[in-house]
Design an enzyme around this catalytic site. Structure first.
Site: not given
Ligand code: ARG
Length: 335
Positions: A79, A128, A221, A223-224
């Site tokens: 994503h 993902d 932020g 993520s990944g």
């Molecule tokens: N989807 C989010 C990103 O793009 C990360 C989300 C992680 N969220 C969490 N509650 N652990 O950075």
């Protein structure tokens, strides 16, 4: 389990740990990962303590994390690479610590991008995961080193401590962002408990982590970025920051792509000349999640609808839109 059996398991685990040293050839030997204990509710990391973490940026503006798995390849969430075309705009920074200074960092572009063919962007966020081939290989230094990956068959008992680092938001609203890399320790939450707690579908090939009381979590932020676990004096990546409902809410663990499930896919994409170091992580501890009984599925959902909208359960515009759509449909069907 008998005492004998227990010792046998401990021995097997110890052997696994020692065979893991073979992975040193890959130099996927995470030193550091300071054992002091943001991200939400974390602490500033010691510079260089997570030498495999990378920052995916537009120009210098950080937007996602990733991890170095060998001199040519970075692992991240699919994503983060949405919509297609992102790869041409992205710079990958290695050895980054402070967000505003690029001292001692090395940067590369994305030569080619390989995302999982069954990444389910519109549905449940399954698979993902993406691999990014660097335009040029990176040389390893004290602050730039690859991480080992958990091999297929690895197990992660509920409650086991994992660590996540990143430059993501310090709170759910994203009002505060860190200047330096943050780290947080998060216990594993088994899939059965995680499915019970989440109103959204939690895929079989994910793993969750967080505290019942909330307060600490990855966030937008992050993520990944890598979720790692300690094996002897080394670190092994088991997860990729994927999603969560809000950040750091009580009883809502974050969801991470489960890396060992993708060993075959990763090795098929990454050329054999530079395959990443896979290590089996299989501690003798019993996994209580296997016996977890979900007594109150959708608890969050229920609180949400019975007690109305509170600060811990704000409606986002997307939820509001789907509620309106359902209402409209109901009205239309009534006539
Ligand atoms: N989807 C989010 C990103 O793009 C990360 C989300 C992680 N969220 C969490 N509650 N652990 O950075």
């Amino acid at each position: 389990m008998s005492e004998m059996e227990h010792y046998r398991l401990v021995l097997v685990f110890a052997l696994t740990v020692s065979s893991f040293h073979g992975c040193q050839g890959q130099e996927c030997t995470g030193q550091g990962g300071a054992f002091r204990p943001r991200i939400v509710g974390g602490d500033e990391a010691a510079p260089g303590s997570w030498p495999w973490i990378v920052s995916l940026s537009y120009g210098t503006r950080h937007y996602c994390g990733g991890s170095l798995i060998n001199e040519h390849w970075v692992l991240t969430a699919a994503h983060c690479m949405d919509p297609p075309g992102e790869e041409n705009l992205t710079t990958i920074y290695f050895g980054r610590h402070n967000i505003s200074t690029l001292n001692n960092t090395v940067s590369r572009g994305i030569g080619s991008m390989w995302c999982h063919p069954e990444y389910n962007q519109t549905g449940e966020m399954e698979n993902d995961i993406c691999l990014l081939k660097l335009t040029e290989p990176v040389a390893f230094t004290e602050h730039i080193r690859p991480v080992c990956l958990a091999a297929r068959g690895s197990t992660f008992p509920a409650g086991f401590p994992s660590w996540v680092a990143g430059w993501g938001a310090l709170d759910e609203g994203g009002e505060r962002n860190p200047e330096a890399l943050q780290e947080v320790k998060l216990p594993i939450v088994g899939i059965n408990e995680c499915r019970c707690l989440n109103i959204y579908y939690v895929s079989e090939t994910t793993i969750c982590a967080g505290y019942p009381s909330g307060g600490r979590d990855s966030c937008q932020g992050d993520s990944g970025g890598p979720q790692v676990i300690r094996l002897g004096s080394f670190w092994v990546q088991l997860g990729i920051v994927s999603w969560g409902l809000g950040c750091a809410r009580p009883n809502l663990p974050g969801v991470y792509t489960l890396v060992p499930e993708y060993e075959t896919w990763i090795t098929s994409v990454v050329d054999s000349s530079a395959s990443p170091g896979f290590v089996l992580f299989d501690p003798p501890d019993e996994d209580n999640d296997l016996h977890y009984v979900c007594e109150d599925k959708h608890e969050y959902y229920n609180t949400y609808y019975t007690s109305g909208v509170d600060s811990g359960a704000r409606l986002d515009s997307c939820q509001l839109l789907s509620l309106c759509a359902i209402l409209l449909l109901r009205i239309m069907l009534a006539f």
